[in-house]
Design a protein around this motif. Structure first.
Motif, mmCIF file in Angstrom:
data_model
loop_
_atom_site.group_PDB
_atom_site.id
_atom_site.type_symbol
_atom_site.label_atom_id
_atom_site.label_comp_id
_atom_site.label_asym_id
_atom_site.label_seq_id
_atom_site.Cartn_x
_atom_site.Cartn_y
_atom_site.Cartn_z
ATOM 1 N N THR A 1 0.825 -1.195 0.000
ATOM 2 C CA THR A 1 0.000 0.000 0.000
ATOM 3 C C THR A 1 0.874 1.267 0.000
ATOM 4 O OG1 THR A 1 -1.821 -1.113 1.111
ATOM 5 C CG2 THR A 1 -1.740 1.262 1.310
ATOM 6 N N VAL A 2 0.507 2.225 -0.880
ATOM 7 C CA VAL A 2 1.232 3.477 -1.046
ATOM 8 C C VAL A 2 0.478 4.583 -0.322
ATOM 9 C CG1 VAL A 2 2.225 5.099 -2.694
ATOM 10 C CG2 VAL A 2 1.938 2.685 -3.342
ATOM 11 N N THR A 3 1.199 5.374 0.472
ATOM 12 C CA THR A 3 0.624 6.529 1.163
ATOM 13 C C THR A 3 1.302 7.806 0.661
ATOM 14 O OG1 THR A 3 2.213 6.261 2.985
ATOM 15 C CG2 THR A 3 0.074 5.189 3.231
ATOM 16 N N PRO A 4 0.697 8.980 0.914
ATOM 17 C CA PRO A 4 1.306 10.220 0.409
ATOM 18 C C PRO A 4 2.739 10.426 0.885
ATOM 19 C CG PRO A 4 -0.934 10.641 1.150
ATOM 20 C CD PRO A 4 -0.606 9.235 1.567
ATOM 21 N N LYS A 5 2.937 10.319 2.177
ATOM 22 C CA LYS A 5 4.278 10.474 2.746
ATOM 23 C C LYS A 5 4.823 9.106 3.131
ATOM 24 C CE LYS A 5 2.572 12.900 6.052
ATOM 25 N NZ LYS A 5 2.411 13.670 7.310
ATOM 26 N N GLY A 6 6.134 8.962 3.083
ATOM 27 C CA GLY A 6 6.752 7.741 3.578
ATOM 28 C C GLY A 6 6.522 7.595 5.072
ATOM 29 N N GLN A 7 6.400 6.359 5.534
ATOM 30 C CA GLN A 7 6.237 6.132 6.968
ATOM 31 C C GLN A 7 6.838 4.780 7.340
ATOM 32 O OE1 GLN A 7 1.937 6.573 7.428
ATOM 33 N NE2 GLN A 7 1.597 4.390 7.026
ATOM 34 N N THR A 8 7.304 4.686 8.572
ATOM 35 C CA THR A 8 8.028 3.486 9.004
ATOM 36 C C THR A 8 7.099 2.353 9.397
ATOM 37 O OG1 THR A 8 8.154 4.353 11.261
ATOM 38 C CG2 THR A 8 10.019 4.805 9.803
ATOM 39 N N GLY A 9 5.824 2.659 9.634
ATOM 40 C CA GLY A 9 4.896 1.622 10.048
ATOM 41 C C GLY A 9 4.966 1.367 11.536
ATOM 42 N N ASN A 10 4.443 0.231 11.943
ATOM 43 C CA ASN A 10 4.397 -0.109 13.367
ATOM 44 C C ASN A 10 5.757 -0.580 13.864
ATOM 45 O OD1 ASN A 10 1.621 0.434 13.685
ATOM 46 N ND2 ASN A 10 1.093 -1.543 12.781
ATOM 47 N N PRO A 11 5.972 -0.551 15.183
ATOM 48 C CA PRO A 11 7.248 -1.009 15.739
ATOM 49 C C PRO A 11 7.507 -2.485 15.429
ATOM 50 C CG PRO A 11 5.982 0.212 17.386
ATOM 51 C CD PRO A 11 5.068 -0.015 16.224
ATOM 52 N N LYS A 12 8.771 -2.848 15.280
ATOM 53 C CA LYS A 12 9.152 -4.251 15.084
ATOM 54 C C LYS A 12 9.237 -4.933 16.443
ATOM 55 C CE LYS A 12 11.833 -2.967 10.999
ATOM 56 N NZ LYS A 12 13.164 -2.953 10.358
ATOM 57 N N LYS A 13 9.053 -6.252 16.522
ATOM 58 C CA LYS A 13 8.713 -7.205 15.491
ATOM 59 C C LYS A 13 7.245 -7.121 15.149
ATOM 60 C CE LYS A 13 10.383 -11.301 15.613
ATOM 61 N NZ LYS A 13 10.912 -12.700 15.961
ATOM 62 N N ARG A 14 6.968 -7.305 13.859
ATOM 63 C CA ARG A 14 5.613 -7.062 13.369
ATOM 64 C C ARG A 14 5.195 -8.043 12.274
ATOM 65 N NH1 ARG A 14 7.357 -1.299 10.518
ATOM 66 N NH2 ARG A 14 8.885 -2.195 9.066
ATOM 67 N N LEU A 15 6.012 -9.065 12.075
ATOM 68 C CA LEU A 15 5.708 -10.089 11.071
ATOM 69 C C LEU A 15 6.045 -11.453 11.669
ATOM 70 C CD1 LEU A 15 4.869 -10.534 8.067
ATOM 71 C CD2 LEU A 15 7.292 -10.394 7.487
ATOM 72 N N PHE A 16 5.066 -12.373 11.669
ATOM 73 C CA PHE A 16 5.220 -13.629 12.383
ATOM 74 C C PHE A 16 4.702 -14.796 11.544
ATOM 75 C CE2 PHE A 16 4.297 -10.087 15.153
ATOM 76 C CZ PHE A 16 5.312 -10.128 16.101
ATOM 77 N N ARG A 17 5.479 -15.850 11.466
ATOM 78 C CA ARG A 17 5.029 -17.063 10.770
ATOM 79 C C ARG A 17 4.250 -17.958 11.733
ATOM 80 N NH1 ARG A 17 10.656 -17.366 9.883
ATOM 81 N NH2 ARG A 17 11.328 -16.340 7.947
#
Length: 343
Positions: free
Chosen positions: A91-107
């Motif tokens: 997803t593309v937003t107007p301004k760049g952003q870092t997103g939520n704090p890591k860790k944020r992706l889990f198998r």
């Protein structure tokens, strides 16, 4: 080879770090002489029976890569070598952003699933356009767009319009992402009246361009029948070009992973095999209740050719993969297309 050797090795490491490592590896490999051609010979199937015409676009085959994998449009030219019929960036937003704090992706290995709470991390529309200017036009490109996390509710539409306007010359279709569970917002993005207004404003912007681009809406798999009826009414009212069903789920039902592990992971959107049936249910309901009055792209839990066929039989015109691509490897695209040719 992928499932026996490559995947077990990659799964030893943090999912997000492996994601970017894999990107770098694919990019380097495709720069070597003949490697891109080898990938194409291994994975691509070119057959007119696979071609689809939808939204005024001509798809080489009906298997696409869902948004979230190539967020910043850095690898779409290389990924096209694996046989995708279309690739959705963002997803593309107007301004760049870092997103939520890591860790944020889990198998969730036992479930062949993933939980993520990335939070629309991306480099912003200006940086992504620079990457899209390197488009070699190997594959149809979709632009999945959203709002910045810190945007006030009264300015949500302005965010969508800003990205829509800037991205318009560089993508083949748009997806309004209003259903991601990983972005802090309020109920406004799921309110029918607001969605009608948002879609209408994007359509007005679309008509300012000489070439109009199809606009689709991406919905959640957790909607009940009343909410799905509202989606059908919304499509009829706005004449939006189609629906993508579906995004990730907030549900944690029927998982093999322990409750303790789920508590440790916390919030996030669930994707992969655990949401396969939920996604298919949504597709089937929308297709049957609307008398197949609008196109649907089916996504959610496709890990085999049979899963893809199930989505198509339920009413999907095209399908997308993401988590299945990670668990099953690039051979999944070829398997789906070969099965579709047999059917």
């Amino acid at each position: 080879m992928y499932k026996l050797i490559i995947r077990p090795f990659l799964f030893l490491f943090d999912p997000e770090k492996v994601h970017y490592f894999t990107f770098s590896l694919i990019r380097i490999l495709c720069k070597l002489p003949f490697v891109a051609g080898i990938f194409r010979s291994l994975y691509q199937i070119n057959d007119k029976k696979l071609e689809r015409n939808l939204f005024g676009l001509h798809f080489r085959n009906p298997v696409g890569l869902a948004a979230g994998f190539d967020k910043n449009a850095v690898l779409y030219n290389e990924l096209a070598n694996f046989g995708f019929g279309f690739i959705e960036i963002g997803t593309v937003t107007p301004k760049g952003q870092t997103g939520n704090p890591k860790k944020r992706l889990f198998r969730l290995k036992e479930d062949h699933g993933i939980i993520n709470r990335m939070g629309f991390n991306n480099d912003g529309v200006a940086a992504i356009i620079k990457n899209l200017k390197r488009n070699k036009h190997k594959v149809i490109i979709g632009g999945n767009i959203g709002k910045n996390t810190d945007t006030n509710p009264e300015a949500y539409t302005l965010d969508y319009l800003a990205v829509f306007r800037e991205l318009h010359p560089f993508v083949d279709y748009f997806v309004l992402n209003v259903s991601c569970p990983n972005v802090a917002s309020d109920a406004k993005l799921t309110d029918k009246a607001y969605l009608v207004a948002l879609i209408s404003e994007c359509q007005k912007e679309n008509h300012r361009f000489k070439i109009k681009k199809p606009i689709l809406l991406k919905i959640a798999p957790d909607l009940n029948t009343v909410q799905l009826d509202e989606i059908i009414d919304l499509v009829a009212e706005t004449k939006i070009d189609g629906i993508i069903a579906s995004n990730t789920s907030i549900s944690r039902d029927h998982l093999k992973v322990s409750k303790e592990r789920l508590e440790e992971i916390g919030n996030g959107g669930l994707s992969g095999q655990p949401i396969k049936d939920k996604s298919t249910r949504v597709i089937k309901y929308l297709s049957e209740k609307s008398n197949k009055s609008f196109p649907i792209i089916g996504v959610g839990g496709i890990h085999s050719a049979e899963d893809a066929l199930e989505k198509i039989n339920a009413g999907a015109d095209l399908v997308q993969i993401y988590t299945g691509f990670i668990y099953e490897g690039p051979g999944l695209i070829k398997k789906i297309n070969k099965t579709l040719l047999k059917k």
